[in-house]
Design a protein around this motif. Structure first.
Motif: not given
Length: 326
Positions: A183-184, A189-193, A262-266, A301-302
């Motif tokens: 999970a971490r 990597e993507s900012g998603s939980v 799609e990355l989910g982290s906003g 993507f950065f």
């Protein structure tokens, strides 16, 4: 006649052997005229000391000292047998403490000849495989009762956890630890939980959620006062700007600025076409294309804080600033 696969494999191995040994006939041509290359073996040891270099002016005593250094058998306990090759027939024998001052060149030994040392000491410490057979080494073993009494062991820790939580088990703990690590990694990597976890603002870490029925993938909560993902984080950048991305000082051209659902982290992302294949995408995220990169690893993507726009021309790997190099 049908050729079996094993025969073909043998032919392949013979071809490989021929390739590897093609230069064997000339392998010693570059050596000095007085250099002598010998293989050393020992009666009590399976180890073979290959291609040990000597000078033809070295004495038998020098040879014995080298054998002593590598096998532990002292010079006065060495019965030397000279052979043209390892496993070949003996053409000369040197008894212990004999011919010590004779030079190696006297024996007309070819390169690759074998000097076999017979240890004549009946009480030699190398006898019976004592130097090489690890099965002869006495292993330390702790009884179950003694280990059970020890403090600070894994068993003791598990016992303490069991007292705190009757449902605790080491297998369950290992499984949950692996899930937390995954999970971490996903959040990094993507900012998603991941489902069953949440972002802890106080520690800044992903932790296991008290409510296990959380959404499968949810947007991570930003840290207090965090603004680097907003539109202001990209104000210093424009489409088609040349740029340099950290980490790694990777260079490229900005091809996209905006949000990526799609990355989910906003937040806002910068899509870059990299000069070299050092990225992780070709401009797509989960099959949604945001820009077109010329190769599978030529895009990335950065976050805006990691991208610097400026005079960053494509690096010519063949260019040199040295006036001393053409």
């Amino acid at each position: 006649m049908t050729t079996s696969s094993s025969t073909i494999k043998n032919k392949d191995l013979l071809a490989l052997k021929a390739y590897i040994t093609a230069a064997d006939a000339t392998q010693y041509d570059s050596l000095a005229a007085t250099t002598l290359v010998l293989d050393l073996t020992h009666s009590n040891l399976s180890q073979r000391h290959a291609e040990i270099r000597f000078d033809k002016h070295d004495t038998v005593d020098c040879l014995r000292q080298k054998i002593h250094q590598k096998t532990g058998t002292p010079p006065h306990m060495q019965h030397l047998q000279l052979k043209t090759t390892a496993g070949g027939s003996i053409f000369y024998e040197i008894l212990p403490e004999m011919e010590s001052e004779k030079k190696l060149g006297f024996y007309n030994l070819p390169h690759g000849a074998n000097v076999h040392c017979v240890d004549i000491n009946p009480h030699s410490s190398s006898a019976g495989g004592a130097y090489e057979n690890t099965a002869l080494v006495e292993k330390y073993k702790m009884s179950e009762e003694e280990y059970d009494k020890r403090k600070g062991t894994l068993r003791d820790w598990g016992r303490q956890k069991k007292e705190e939580n009757p449902d605790f088990s080491l297998a369950k703990h290992a499984r949950e630890h692996a899930q937390l690590a995954e999970a971490r990694r996903l959040y990094k990597e993507s900012g998603s939980v991941k489902e069953g976890f949440e972002f802890d603002e106080s520690s800044g870490l992903i932790i296991r959620a008290e409510n296990e029925s959380a959404n499968a993938i949810q947007t991570a909560k930003p840290k207090s006062g965090e603004v680097e993902y907003g539109p202001e984080s990209t104000q210093h950048l424009s489409l088609h700007d040349r740029c340099q991305v950290q980490p790694g000082s990777r260079r490229g051209e900005i091809a996209y600025i905006g949000q990526i659902d799609e990355l989910g982290s906003g937040g806002y992302w910068i899509g870059v076409i990299l000069d070299e294949p050092l990225g992780k995408t070709d401009g797509c995220v989960n099959s949604v294309r945001y820009f077109e990169a010329p190769g599978p690893n030529r895009g990335g993507f950065f976050r805006g804080k990691n991208v610097e726009a400026g005079d960053f021309p494509e690096i010519d790997i063949f260019a040199s600033d040295s006036e001393d190099e053409l």
